[in-house]
Motif scaffolding. Structure first.
Motif, PDB file in Angstrom:
ATOM      1  N   THR A 101       0.765  -1.411  -0.053  1.00 15.26           N
ATOM      2  CA  THR A 101       0.038  -0.099  -0.063  1.00 15.26           C
ATOM      3  C   THR A 101       0.867   1.288   0.004  1.00 15.26           C
ATOM      4  OG1 THR A 101      -0.144  -0.093   2.560  1.00 15.26           O
ATOM      5  CG2 THR A 101      -1.857  -1.086   1.261  1.00 15.26           C
ATOM      6  N   LYS A 104       0.365   3.648   2.952  1.00 17.58           N
ATOM      7  CA  LYS A 104      -0.868   4.811   3.135  1.00 17.58           C
ATOM      8  C   LYS A 104      -2.166   3.967   3.797  1.00 17.58           C
ATOM      9  CE  LYS A 104       0.694   6.958  -1.198  1.00 17.58           C
ATOM     10  NZ  LYS A 104       0.343   7.293  -2.688  1.00 17.58           N
ATOM     11  N   LYS A 105      -2.784   4.847   4.360  1.00 18.72           N
ATOM     12  CA  LYS A 105      -4.118   4.432   4.961  1.00 18.72           C
ATOM     13  C   LYS A 105      -5.133   3.940   3.864  1.00 18.72           C
ATOM     14  CE  LYS A 105      -7.290   4.292   8.127  1.00 18.72           C
ATOM     15  NZ  LYS A 105      -7.466   3.040   9.007  1.00 18.72           N
ATOM     16  N   THR A 107      -8.387   3.195   1.707  1.00 13.21           N
ATOM     17  CA  THR A 107      -9.769   3.657   1.563  1.00 13.21           C
ATOM     18  C   THR A 107     -10.688   2.368   1.289  1.00 13.21           C
ATOM     19  OG1 THR A 107      -9.562   4.018  -0.978  1.00 13.21           O
ATOM     20  CG2 THR A 107      -8.969   6.063   0.489  1.00 13.21           C
ATOM     21  N   GLU A 108     -12.004   2.570   1.438  1.00  9.29           N
ATOM     22  CA  GLU A 108     -12.951   1.528   1.354  1.00  9.29           C
ATOM     23  C   GLU A 108     -12.948   1.126  -0.063  1.00  9.29           C
ATOM     24  OE1 GLU A 108     -16.928   2.210   2.583  1.00  9.29           O
ATOM     25  OE2 GLU A 108     -16.248   3.037   4.625  1.00  9.29           O
ATOM     26  N   ASP A 109     -12.670   1.734  -1.161  1.00  9.28           N
ATOM     27  CA  ASP A 109     -12.508   1.329  -2.577  1.00  9.28           C
ATOM     28  C   ASP A 109     -11.146   0.800  -2.923  1.00  9.28           C
ATOM     29  OD1 ASP A 109     -11.437   4.018  -2.346  1.00  9.28           O
ATOM     30  OD2 ASP A 109     -11.919   4.526  -4.341  1.00  9.28           O
ATOM     31  N   ASP A 110     -10.244   0.854  -2.130  1.00 14.49           N
ATOM     32  CA  ASP A 110      -8.933   0.342  -2.229  1.00 14.49           C
ATOM     33  C   ASP A 110      -9.194  -1.173  -2.386  1.00 14.49           C
ATOM     34  OD1 ASP A 110      -6.178  -0.901  -1.783  1.00 14.49           O
ATOM     35  OD2 ASP A 110      -5.781   1.283  -1.932  1.00 14.49           O
ATOM     36  N   ALA A 113      -8.520  -3.282   0.723  1.00 12.76           N
ATOM     37  CA  ALA A 113      -9.101  -2.768   2.005  1.00 12.76           C
ATOM     38  C   ALA A 113      -9.511  -3.862   2.778  1.00 12.76           C
ATOM     39  CB  ALA A 113     -10.416  -1.987   1.387  1.00 12.76           C
TER      40      ALA A 113
END
Length: 122
Positions: A101, A104-105, A107-110, A113
């Motif tokens: 990743t 990085k934090k 996101t829901e659409d990653d 996730a």
């Protein structure tokens, strides 16, 4: 996702699965196929990226697919199993996910996730 994306030692994963490598040809290893009984190797796996083929049944896949078949695991469980079985040194699952990743934090659409719910927050 391929084994190369997880940065696992493909040969260590094969050994943990009990795959008997008979001969190596550069990046390819010939083995007795773990998907069926045989006396002559019909299974080949690329030790760099984990892609494999059973020439007997004309079946192909990635290392994670092989783990799923042989261990009867879901994709998420197979990724975790392969990451532990083929980890280089002290590489943790969190470390591997963070490498994928870019630290990085998610996101829901990653596409990755699902790892946060499976492994906990990275």
């Amino acid at each position: 996702m391929r084994a190369a994306d997880l940065d696992v030692d493909v040969e260590a994963v094969l050994e943990a699965l009990g795959v008997e490598v008979v001969e190596t040809r550069g990046a390819w290893a010939d083995a007795l196929c773990p998907l069926h009984h045989e006396g002559d190797p019909s299974f080949a796996v690329n030790t760099e990226h984990g892609g494999w083929i059973c020439r007997h049944g004309d079946v192909t896949g990635q290392l994670v697919d092989l783990v799923m078949r042989l261990k009867s695991l879901s994709r998420a469980e197979a990724l975790k199993w392969a990451a532990k079985a083929g980890a280089h040194g002290d590489t943790s699952v969190d470390e591997l996910i963070n490498r994928l990743t870019g630290w990085k934090k998610l996101t829901e659409d990653d596409p990755l996730a699902w790892t946060e719910s499976f492994y906990g927050e990275c």
